[in-house]
Design a protein around this motif. Structure first.
Motif, PDB file in Angstrom:
ATOM      1  N   MET A   1       1.393   7.575 -16.792  1.00 41.45           N
ATOM      2  CA  MET A   1       0.155   7.380 -16.832  1.00 41.45           C
ATOM      3  C   MET A   1      -0.334   7.512 -18.251  1.00 41.45           C
ATOM      4  O   MET A   1      -1.422   6.663 -18.592  1.00 41.45           O
ATOM      5  CB  MET A   1      -0.505   8.086 -16.002  1.00 41.45           C
TER       6      MET A   1
ATOM      7  N   GLU B   1       7.688  10.519  -4.642  1.00 43.84           N
ATOM      8  CA  GLU B   1       6.648   9.635  -5.383  1.00 43.84           C
ATOM      9  C   GLU B   1       6.784   9.864  -6.873  1.00 43.84           C
ATOM     10  O   GLU B   1       6.860   8.478  -7.287  1.00 43.84           O
ATOM     11  CB  GLU B   1       5.250  10.244  -4.871  1.00 43.84           C
TER      12      GLU B   1
ATOM     13  N   TRP C   1       8.973   7.115  -8.923  1.00 41.64           N
ATOM     14  CA  TRP C   1       8.455   5.545  -9.717  1.00 41.64           C
ATOM     15  C   TRP C   1       7.051   5.549 -10.188  1.00 41.64           C
ATOM     16  O   TRP C   1       6.930   4.735 -10.688  1.00 41.64           O
ATOM     17  CB  TRP C   1       8.438   4.571  -8.509  1.00 41.64           C
ATOM     18  N   VAL C   2       6.327   6.741 -10.167  1.00 47.95           N
ATOM     19  CA  VAL C   2       5.065   6.721 -10.991  1.00 47.95           C
ATOM     20  C   VAL C   2       4.912   7.927 -11.139  1.00 47.95           C
ATOM     21  O   VAL C   2       4.782   9.023 -10.319  1.00 47.95           O
ATOM     22  CB  VAL C   2       3.973   6.055 -10.096  1.00 47.95           C
TER      23      VAL C   2
ATOM     24  N   PRO D   1       4.381   2.102 -21.251  1.00 48.10           N
ATOM     25  CA  PRO D   1       5.400   3.033 -20.699  1.00 48.10           C
ATOM     26  C   PRO D   1       7.050   1.854 -20.607  1.00 48.10           C
ATOM     27  O   PRO D   1       6.849   0.586 -20.319  1.00 48.10           O
ATOM     28  CB  PRO D   1       5.220   3.381 -19.310  1.00 48.10           C
TER      29      PRO D   1
ATOM     30  N   LEU E   1       9.987   1.139 -15.592  1.00 52.61           N
ATOM     31  CA  LEU E   1      10.507   2.206 -14.534  1.00 52.61           C
ATOM     32  C   LEU E   1      11.613   1.773 -13.693  1.00 52.61           C
ATOM     33  O   LEU E   1      11.122   0.821 -12.998  1.00 52.61           O
ATOM     34  CB  LEU E   1       9.383   2.872 -13.725  1.00 52.61           C
TER      35      LEU E   1
ATOM     36  N   GLU F   1       2.776  11.093 -13.751  1.00 51.19           N
ATOM     37  CA  GLU F   1       1.701  11.264 -14.731  1.00 51.19           C
ATOM     38  C   GLU F   1       1.973  11.023 -16.268  1.00 51.19           C
ATOM     39  O   GLU F   1       1.224  10.462 -17.074  1.00 51.19           O
ATOM     40  CB  GLU F   1       1.454  12.733 -14.679  1.00 51.19           C
TER      41      GLU F   1
END
Lengths: 311, 445
Positions: free
Chosen positions: B233, B224, B227-228, B238, B241, B230
């Motif tokens: 976030m 997980e 691709w995303v 950013p 990705l 913390e």
């Protein structure tokens, strides 16, 4: 200032509920796998009580998903469950099967009923029919387009809920299709092997190599999900000006941090629109924020909002 | 078929009335065959509101003729109005249903309250049967629809015989169940694969049978966080990705030699279980297949008619005849199974291998006339046949024999080397007496 639509999300645990409320959700859908379908997590009555107390402490709402297609066996457990939900004081129950409607009306009539038939909730007349049977809200099919939704709204005698973000279910079978396939290959799935949402299984159709369709199994059978995520953010104002009552962000199969961010963005947009519809303008930066955290293999799309379907 | 423990409902017979045999009729000719071959009722599609939008659907005039024909046999005609309507569909519903009532249709099969409510109000002589598209699986839901005034519910195909018996025990209502034919592998109505793949609305008749397409099954190999994260976030803007490397992070759950994944189901066939169906209390036995051929409808109806009649004549002495099973297989498009009646389907109930579409037999000719004095029949050609071909005759009043095609003549008595032309009338010698509407079939190939 206009009446604000509700921002709604599905939560699979008390921890998720905390995060989503913090991010600005007005209401959460929770539930237990036995009675509700395709929930991000199964919550027992104790947890439902906890999130309900949490919600009510800040004037927010909890809806319990009970949209399963019930079998005779499940009917025996319905009265106790509904009674418990009534005692907890949940604000609404989502139903599809008439047995749930009947059960809530007789056992806990103070609970509001939301008709959630997913892909078969496609016209105002049927929504109003369920309204006449006691429902106060229709959860519209994701396969409707923008014109159908906005034209329908003035005809509705019940509240309208529309999904504005996330994936949708596109196929549900009682069969164990992944298990069956593995058994057919001579590699049967062991009792311990997980075919659930956490496993990250997906299908690719021969002529659509770019599109990944998540598939998982649970107590309710096999579920296949869309390869794209709806994202209506850019045109959210159209739904707000149409007077849609509730906007749902589907959190299923997404990381917590993603859902939190998405909710914050929609929260901000809804608040800005409600404060002054005329001054409201969508900002590309909001989309950029979502794109930055979006799974690059899943397209953000308008779903069926701008599609014409044939038959 | 695995031998099952005797279900609890055995021995408690709720209903001794003969179940209705309900057959599909894709057009007027099929309707006539279905009725002549023994259907107690047929269901058809009209020009609107049905789930077979590309079928050869009935005009009101054809409906009227179909109803007249069926009534001569004491049979009924139902119309499938089983879509889930959209706003734009609503306006014409009332006029359409009134017209159905006027031409003598006995019942509509409907799933959507938008249609059901109009029928109750505007066309009260039309019975409303709740469609399987509602996926009704439990007795409280059935009771709800009974309280709404519906005399019949077509259950979801996911109900077992035991569940059906329990429903009959709780609610006094007619129960209709599919007993033969192709099945949605999803809960009916709970599939929008067509909508997603081809923009065709499955719940308004546009289903393109994507469940029978071929798929590859993979497991996502990415974590997980890949691709995303913390961190991303936290950042205002950013960088893009792109940790995903195509081809590296998806794990195939199949070997190159394996058949692909599919949701396609084998077809339902309950012929070998007629006593169980009757004893569970099912009031109407429904055969699927408005798109199927005349040969299919006639063969399947003929066999179930014989099995039901045989059971009702002598329940204790009933035995399944092997020739019935053979007959059914002559019309089968796919391998057969028993659906959810005894247990949840597993890997043996799906079709992973390439499908052989070919039905083993062709409808070769229709008997138009039989002359007892000469032992000859006039046959209307439906598929090519010639002297020497192995053929079979069958019909609803006991016709059932095989022979070889002898010499052929046209209507004027001129010899023919083959019956080549569709609907051409051909005279030939037959080894046993025949009746009009008997059918002649020929093994393919």
């Amino acid at each position: 200032m206009i009446r604000k639509p509700e921002l709604l999300a599905a939560a699979g645990s008390v921890a998720e509920a905390n995060v989503y409320f913090e991010a600005g959700a007005d209401a959460l859908v929770v539930g237990e796998d036995r009675f509700g379908m395709r929930l991000p997590g199964s919550m027992n009555p104790d947890h439902i009580r906890e999130v309900t107390e949490l919600a009510h402490a800040s004037g927010r709402k909890i809806y319990v998903c009970m949209n399963n297609l019930m079998t005779n066996d499940l009917l025996a457990d319905l009265p106790d469950y509904v009674k418990t939900l009534g005692a907890i004081g949940v604000d609404g129950v989502e139903f599809n099967d008439p047995s749930v409607l009947t059960s809530v009306k007789t056992i806990a009539p103070q609970i509001k009923l939301h008709w959630n038939a997913e892909m078969t909730a496609t016209n105002y007349s049927t929504a109003n029919y369920w309204g006449s049977k006691g429902a106060s809200r229709v959860i519209l099919a994701r396969e409707l387009n923008m014109d159908e939704i906005t034209e329908m709204k003035p005809q509705l005698q019940v509240e309208a809920q529309v999904q504005i973000h996330g994936m949708t279910n596109i196929y549900h079978s009682k069969r164990r299709l992944v298990q069956s396939y593995m058994a057919h290959q001579g590699r049967p799935v062991g009792d311990e092997e997980n075919l659930g949402k956490e496993r990250g299984l997906f299908l690719i159709e021969a002529e659509r190599q770019e599109e990944k369709y998540p598939i998982y199994e649970d107590v309710n059978g096999t579920h296949i999900m869309s390869s794209e995520d709806i994202c209506i953010l850019e045109d959210l104002h159209l739904l707000m000006s149409a007077g849609i009552d509730s906007f749902k962000v589907e959190t299923l199969l997404k990381p917590l941090s993603y859902n939190e961010k998405v909710l914050r963005i929609y929260r901000n947009a809804i608040d800005l629109y409600a404060a002054d519809p005329n001054a409201y303008a969508f900002q590309e930066a909001w989309m950029d924020e979502i794109r930055a955290i979006q799974d690059p293999e899943r397209e953000l799309s308008f779903g069926f909002f701008y599609k014409e379907q044939v038959y | 078929m695995e031998v099952m423990a005797k279900p609890q409902y055995k021995g408690k017979r709720y209903r001794l009335a003969k179940p209705e045999l309900l057959a599909p009729a894709g057009n007027l000719e099929k309707l006539k065959f279905a009725v002549h071959y023994g259907a107690d009722a047929v269901y058809i599609g009209g020009q609107k509101y049905g789930l077979r939008s590309n079928a050869d659907n009935f005009s009101f005039e054809e409906m009227r003729e179909g109803v007249e024909f069926a009534n001569r046999y004491g049979a009924k005609v139902f119309v499938a109005t089983n879509i889930y309507a959209h706003n734009e569909d609503i306006e014409g519903i009332e006029a359409y249903l009134k017209k159905l009532e006027e031409v003598g249709i006995a019942a509509i099969i409907a799933a959507d309250p938008a249609i059901i409510e109009v029928a109750k109000r505007a066309a009260p002589k039309l019975e409303v049967h709740l469609s399987t598209q509602q996926s009704t699986l439990n007795w409280q839901a059935v009771k709800f629809w009974k309280d709404e005034g519906l005399p019949r519910v077509v259950l979801g195909r996911e109900t077992s015989l035991e569940e059906i018996a329990a429903i009959k025990e709780h609610v006094d209502i007619e129960i209709e169940a599919f007993i033969h034919g192709a099945m949605c592998s999803s809960f009916s109505g709970r599939c929008v694969l067509s909508n997603h793949f081809t923009d065709r609305d499955s719940n308004r008749g546009g289903c393109c049978q994507s469940c029978r397409w071929k798929y590859d099954l993979f497991e996502d190999g990415r974590s997980e966080e890949s691709w995303v994260s913390e961190e991303s976030m936290m950042e205002q803007a950013p960088p893009a990705l792109s940790p995903f490397k195509p081809g590296l992070t998806q794990i195939p759950l199949f070997q190159p030699e394996d058949n692909p994944f599919t949701m396609g189901s084998k077809d339902l066939c309950m012929l070998e279980h007629i006593p169980d169906l009757i004893e569970a209390g099912i009031d109407s036995f429904k055969i699927e297949g408005r798109m199927k051929s005349i040969h299919y409808v006639a063969t399947v109806v003929n066999v179930y008619r014989q099995a039901i009649d045989s059971y009702m004549a002598d329940p204790e002495g009933y035995v399944l005849k092997p020739e019935w099973v053979e007959e059914i297989n002559k019309a089968a498009n796919r391998p057969l199974n028993t659906g959810f009646f005894y247990d949840t389907p597993d890997h043996e109930d799906h079709i992973y291998e390439p499908e052989e579409k070919a039905v083993p037999y062709d409808f070769a000719g229709l008997v138009m006339e039989y002359d007892d004095s000469t032992g000859t029949a006039i046959i209307q050609q439906r598929n090519h046949f010639k002297p020497g071909d192995e053929i079979e005759f069958f019909g609803p009043e006991g016709t059932f024999f095989k022979q070889k095609v002898g010499s052929l003549e046209d209507e004027s008595g001129a010899p023919l080397d083959a019956a080549r032309h569709p609907l051409q009338l051909v005279r030939m010698k037959v080894e046993q007496p025949l009746k009009n509407f008997d059918m002649m079939r020929k093994r393919k190939g």
